[in-house]
Design an enzyme around this catalytic site. Sequence first.
Site, PDB file in Angstrom:
ATOM      1  N   ARG A   1      10.615  26.906  39.947  1.00 45.71           N
ATOM      2  CA  ARG A   1      11.504  28.041  39.704  1.00 45.71           C
ATOM      3  C   ARG A   1      12.488  27.694  38.600  1.00 45.71           C
ATOM      4  O   ARG A   1      13.183  26.677  38.692  1.00 45.71           O
ATOM      5  CB  ARG A   1      12.255  28.419  40.978  1.00 45.71           C
TER       6      ARG A   1
ATOM      7  N   HIS B   1      20.210  34.442  36.114  1.00 48.45           N
ATOM      8  CA  HIS B   1      20.852  33.359  36.862  1.00 48.45           C
ATOM      9  C   HIS B   1      22.205  33.074  36.211  1.00 48.45           C
ATOM     10  O   HIS B   1      22.484  31.968  35.758  1.00 48.45           O
ATOM     11  CB  HIS B   1      19.967  32.107  36.879  1.00 48.45           C
TER      12      HIS B   1
ATOM     13  N   GLU C   1      21.437  35.197  43.617  1.00 43.68           N
ATOM     14  CA  GLU C   1      22.699  35.149  44.374  1.00 43.68           C
ATOM     15  C   GLU C   1      23.679  36.247  43.942  1.00 43.68           C
ATOM     16  O   GLU C   1      24.772  35.959  43.412  1.00 43.68           O
ATOM     17  CB  GLU C   1      23.320  33.758  44.289  1.00 43.68           C
TER      18      GLU C   1
ATOM     19  N   ASN D   1      18.406  31.553  49.458  1.00 44.15           N
ATOM     20  CA  ASN D   1      19.115  30.309  49.111  1.00 44.15           C
ATOM     21  C   ASN D   1      20.077  29.963  50.242  1.00 44.15           C
ATOM     22  O   ASN D   1      20.945  30.771  50.588  1.00 44.15           O
ATOM     23  CB  ASN D   1      19.915  30.497  47.818  1.00 44.15           C
TER      24      ASN D   1
ATOM     25  N   TYR E   1      22.491  26.704  51.924  1.00 39.86           N
ATOM     26  CA  TYR E   1      23.059  25.366  51.803  1.00 39.86           C
ATOM     27  C   TYR E   1      23.847  24.946  53.038  1.00 39.86           C
ATOM     28  O   TYR E   1      23.834  23.794  53.441  1.00 39.86           O
ATOM     29  CB  TYR E   1      23.993  25.285  50.589  1.00 39.86           C
TER      30      TYR E   1
ATOM     31  N   GLU F   1      16.212  28.089  47.154  1.00 39.99           N
ATOM     32  CA  GLU F   1      17.183  27.002  46.984  1.00 39.99           C
ATOM     33  C   GLU F   1      17.586  26.450  48.346  1.00 39.99           C
ATOM     34  O   GLU F   1      17.959  27.209  49.227  1.00 39.99           O
ATOM     35  CB  GLU F   1      18.460  27.471  46.282  1.00 39.99           C
TER      36      GLU F   1
HETATM   37  N1  LIG Z   1      31.922  31.166  50.890  1.00 40.08           N
HETATM   38  N2  LIG Z   1      33.134  31.416  50.762  1.00 40.08           N
HETATM   39  N3  LIG Z   1      33.937  30.636  50.031  1.00 40.08           N
HETATM   40  C1  LIG Z   1      35.366  30.852  50.013  1.00 40.08           C
HETATM   41  C2  LIG Z   1      35.906  30.382  48.684  1.00 40.08           C
HETATM   42  O1  LIG Z   1      35.109  29.370  48.195  1.00 40.08           O
HETATM   43  C3  LIG Z   1      35.109  29.277  46.793  1.00 40.08           C
HETATM   44  C4  LIG Z   1      33.793  28.669  46.378  1.00 40.08           C
HETATM   45  O2  LIG Z   1      32.737  29.361  47.058  1.00 40.08           O
HETATM   46  C5  LIG Z   1      31.443  29.067  46.699  1.00 40.08           C
HETATM   47  C6  LIG Z   1      30.409  29.625  47.429  1.00 40.08           C
HETATM   48  C7  LIG Z   1      29.111  29.365  47.093  1.00 40.08           C
HETATM   49  C8  LIG Z   1      28.834  28.513  46.034  1.00 40.08           C
HETATM   50  C9  LIG Z   1      27.448  28.198  45.724  1.00 40.08           C
HETATM   51  C10 LIG Z   1      27.005  27.255  44.825  1.00 40.08           C
HETATM   52  N4  LIG Z   1      25.676  27.262  44.980  1.00 40.08           N
HETATM   53  C11 LIG Z   1      24.717  26.341  44.318  1.00 40.08           C
HETATM   54  C12 LIG Z   1      24.114  27.134  43.196  1.00 40.08           C
HETATM   55  N5  LIG Z   1      23.255  28.208  43.707  1.00 40.08           N
HETATM   56  C13 LIG Z   1      22.570  28.643  42.510  1.00 40.08           C
HETATM   57  C14 LIG Z   1      22.354  27.391  41.705  1.00 40.08           C
HETATM   58  O3  LIG Z   1      22.779  27.650  40.400  1.00 40.08           O
HETATM   59  C15 LIG Z   1      23.217  26.309  42.344  1.00 40.08           C
HETATM   60  O4  LIG Z   1      23.924  25.596  41.370  1.00 40.08           O
HETATM   61  N6  LIG Z   1      25.302  28.166  45.846  1.00 40.08           N
HETATM   62  N7  LIG Z   1      26.383  28.731  46.340  1.00 40.08           N
HETATM   63  C16 LIG Z   1      29.876  27.942  45.285  1.00 40.08           C
HETATM   64  C17 LIG Z   1      31.183  28.216  45.622  1.00 40.08           C
END
Ligand SMILES: N=NNCCOCCOc1ccc(-c2cn(C[C@@H]3NC[C@@H](O)[C@H]3O)nn2)cc1
Length: 446
Positions: free
Chosen positions: A77, A121, A166, A293, A295, A352
């Site tokens: 991907r 993306h 996302e 995705n 995590y 992911e």
């Molecule tokens: N959840 N609430 N948060 C409250 C406030 O937090 C602030 C920060 O929040 C987030 C939430 C989610 C992420 C995140 C990162 N990835 C990883 C990437 N996916 C696509 C690919 O490019 C990877 O690099 N996936 N998700 C980052 C920050």
Amino acid sequence: MAIIKFPEHFKWGAATAAYQIEGAVKEGGRGESIWDRFSHTPGKVINGDNGDIACDSYHLYREDIALMKDLGISVYRFSISWPRIFPEGIGKVNEEGVKYYHDFVDELLHNGIEPMCTLYHWDLPQALQDKGGWANRETIEAFGQYASFMFQEFKGKISKWLTINEPWCVSFLSNYLGAHAPGNKDLQLATTISHHLLVAHGLAVSQFRKIGEGEIGFAPNLEWLEPFSNKEEDIQACNRGIAWFIEWFMDPVFHGKYPEFLLDWFKDKGVTLSIDEGDMEQISQPIDILGINYYTGSVGRYKEGEGLFDLEPIDIGYAKTDIGWNIYPEGFYKALHKLKVQYGDIPIYITENGACYNDEVENGEVKDTRRIEYLKQHLISLKRAIDSGVNIQGYLTWSLLDNFEWAEGYDMRFGLIHINFKTLARTKKDSYFWYKQMIGNTWFER
Ligand SMILES: N=NNCCOCCOc1ccc(-c2cn(C[C@@H]3NC[C@@H](O)[C@H]3O)nn2)cc1
């Protein structure tokens, strides 16, 4: 010891994204993206990191594909840098950019690796942002033109497409929480953008039905929230938090409407959606595949006035990865089970899943045993979901390479392959060898 075995037809892969690995941001006729602008804005990215060079995969993709072949993945991907194809977002095509991706995809196919292509993306052409970006409905049309061009241009080469990666991150993380490009902090703006993204997704799907060949879907990210207690207020607070990621995006695509309880919740915050005639029909056209995705997850409880949903995430001591995210494989199973219950048997690809561990090279090796453990735990949850009837067709780990982790920069490493960002040397981590053996066997020993 238990043997965790996957179906013979199961597809194993890895994922990356253009801005995070390509570099060469001013080469090959590429136009500026919002992440070029954001990453060069002081204070936005840790250490002032940017994607100017990244993994230099623009120049080193043949080496990367040789590593993929050695790894044994059957699907890879990647994403297209929209400003490499349309430097201004619309209008004149950059033929150098088109040729680059033809050469890249041809190399994948020559090595027996199936391309899975993400159209968006996060690297919106800055020229479109200058006209309002995703807040401007004209960007929906621009995305439709871009998508149509790509479907026609790569017909016969690419047969798995994902429209938007996302959408929660593109809308709420980037325009309400302000953590990602373009860095706005406006709930109404973010909610409007979330709708425009879904309309753009639907426009691309409708164009695909006319022009494309293969399968198309999108790739939402899910974070699980486990109620701290069985108090109804905790359960409802967590349901709101989960719905922000799942129902807000999945209900329009699969059921043609937004979740009423979230619409009401936003209305109480003074936020409304402006839905044009035909939008919901456009959004809810059937898709062929669903990328998911996942995590992490958290424990949450009700706390009046806390955050957007009267929801307080609490740390009950779950182990965390080096980026500070809880390790919560149970949430992976619960989220996947919820998808089956609410959205049926759409073929799902885990597009992911992976862990941030910042192990370095020592004596030519990277002993990232914690990443292997994370993968084992989450693949056990995945196998439980498959065995309970969730229609999962493949798993693509994030990521093949250490790369530019957005606002966290290069310190946060998710790859099976270590990148020395000074020399660009690639080093296979222990998790690479573990993943390779697991793919070859289609099972692993717990
Ligand atoms: N959840 N609430 N948060 C409250 C406030 O937090 C602030 C920060 O929040 C987030 C939430 C989610 C992420 C995140 C990162 N990835 C990883 C990437 N996916 C696509 C690919 O490019 C990877 O690099 N996936 N998700 C980052 C920050």
